[in-house]
Design a protein around this motif. Sequence first.
Motif, PDB file in Angstrom:
ATOM      1  N   GLY A  81     -18.495  -8.334  31.605  1.00 29.09           N
ATOM      2  CA  GLY A  81     -18.933  -7.636  30.404  1.00 29.09           C
ATOM      3  C   GLY A  81     -20.352  -8.013  30.026  1.00 29.09           C
ATOM      4  O   GLY A  81     -20.911  -8.993  30.528  1.00 29.09           O
ATOM      5  N   TYR A  82     -20.920  -7.177  29.182  1.00 22.42           N
ATOM      6  CA  TYR A  82     -22.189  -7.488  28.524  1.00 22.42           C
ATOM      7  C   TYR A  82     -21.883  -7.593  27.045  1.00 22.42           C
ATOM      8  O   TYR A  82     -21.103  -6.804  26.511  1.00 22.42           O
ATOM      9  CB  TYR A  82     -23.211  -6.353  28.651  1.00 22.42           C
ATOM     10  N   VAL A  83     -22.516  -8.523  26.365  1.00 19.04           N
ATOM     11  CA  VAL A  83     -22.498  -8.565  24.908  1.00 19.04           C
ATOM     12  C   VAL A  83     -23.967  -8.614  24.482  1.00 19.04           C
ATOM     13  O   VAL A  83     -24.645  -9.627  24.670  1.00 19.04           O
ATOM     14  CB  VAL A  83     -21.723  -9.782  24.361  1.00 19.04           C
ATOM     15  N   ASP A  84     -24.442  -7.488  23.952  1.00 15.04           N
ATOM     16  CA  ASP A  84     -25.825  -7.369  23.488  1.00 15.04           C
ATOM     17  C   ASP A  84     -25.845  -7.547  21.981  1.00 15.04           C
ATOM     18  O   ASP A  84     -25.044  -6.930  21.282  1.00 15.04           O
ATOM     19  CB  ASP A  84     -26.390  -5.993  23.847  1.00 15.04           C
ATOM     20  N   THR A  85     -26.732  -8.390  21.480  1.00 21.54           N
ATOM     21  CA  THR A  85     -26.813  -8.670  20.057  1.00 21.54           C
ATOM     22  C   THR A  85     -28.115  -8.135  19.490  1.00 21.54           C
ATOM     23  O   THR A  85     -29.183  -8.344  20.067  1.00 21.54           O
ATOM     24  CB  THR A  85     -26.710 -10.193  19.802  1.00 21.54           C
ATOM     25  N   PHE A  86     -27.993  -7.441  18.352  1.00 23.96           N
ATOM     26  CA  PHE A  86     -29.123  -6.810  17.680  1.00 23.96           C
ATOM     27  C   PHE A  86     -29.191  -7.308  16.245  1.00 23.96           C
ATOM     28  O   PHE A  86     -28.162  -7.404  15.571  1.00 23.96           O
ATOM     29  CB  PHE A  86     -28.948  -5.283  17.673  1.00 23.96           C
ATOM     30  N   PRO A  87     -30.395  -7.586  15.743  1.00 25.61           N
ATOM     31  CA  PRO A  87     -30.513  -8.075  14.369  1.00 25.61           C
ATOM     32  C   PRO A  87     -30.235  -7.006  13.313  1.00 25.61           C
ATOM     33  O   PRO A  87     -29.986  -7.339  12.161  1.00 25.61           O
ATOM     34  CB  PRO A  87     -31.952  -8.582  14.290  1.00 25.61           C
ATOM     35  N   SER A  88     -30.247  -5.725  13.713  1.00 30.40           N
ATOM     36  CA  SER A  88     -30.021  -4.650  12.741  1.00 30.40           C
ATOM     37  C   SER A  88     -29.578  -3.386  13.469  1.00 30.40           C
ATOM     38  O   SER A  88     -29.752  -3.265  14.686  1.00 30.40           O
ATOM     39  CB  SER A  88     -31.310  -4.356  11.964  1.00 30.40           C
ATOM     40  N   LEU A  89     -29.046  -2.449  12.704  1.00 32.44           N
ATOM     41  CA  LEU A  89     -28.709  -1.150  13.282  1.00 32.44           C
ATOM     42  C   LEU A  89     -29.967  -0.427  13.754  1.00 32.44           C
ATOM     43  O   LEU A  89     -29.950   0.282  14.758  1.00 32.44           O
ATOM     44  CB  LEU A  89     -27.972  -0.279  12.272  1.00 32.44           C
ATOM     45  N   GLU A  90     -31.067  -0.643  13.043  1.00 36.61           N
ATOM     46  CA  GLU A  90     -32.328  -0.009  13.423  1.00 36.61           C
ATOM     47  C   GLU A  90     -32.793  -0.483  14.802  1.00 36.61           C
ATOM     48  O   GLU A  90     -33.279   0.314  15.597  1.00 36.61           O
ATOM     49  CB  GLU A  90     -33.412  -0.284  12.370  1.00 36.61           C
ATOM     50  N   SER A  91     -32.627  -1.770  15.080  1.00 37.90           N
ATOM     51  CA  SER A  91     -33.059  -2.267  16.393  1.00 37.90           C
ATOM     52  C   SER A  91     -32.145  -1.735  17.496  1.00 37.90           C
ATOM     53  O   SER A  91     -32.604  -1.422  18.594  1.00 37.90           O
ATOM     54  CB  SER A  91     -33.141  -3.796  16.417  1.00 37.90           C
TER      55      SER A  91
END
Length: 129
Positions: A81-91
């Motif tokens: 799997g990949y788990v991608d983390t974003f600081p915001s919905l915009e990013s």
Amino acid sequence: MQSILLKTMALIAILGAYVTINADDYRMVHTCKINEGKTMDDVRAANSKWVVFMNENVEGGGITSHITTIVVGDSTPGKFGYVDTFPSLESWTATIAMTESTAEGMAIDEELQESAGCTESQLHKAEES
């Protein structure tokens, strides 16, 4: 007077750091399988390119990606799997736009798809409990 101003500025800086560290984030979780003829090294190389490209091109950066492998449970060969983390919905939205609207983004996406097929993706909001 200057001492109070410096203390106030220091407090604001500390609170700002605390809010940033403890902010909610968004995680895209993908379930994938390595394509025939490819290896985890191919997956890692393509994923690393994706992370670098997105952090260079999405305002504010702060995007991370982890490749997960199964330790206990369904041990189908090649499943990961990949788990991608974003600081915001915009990013998160910006990464989609960069993938669909730039030649380099499309090339990296093609490389990711050549190395593995992902059958499921979900966007999760992660908040500290």
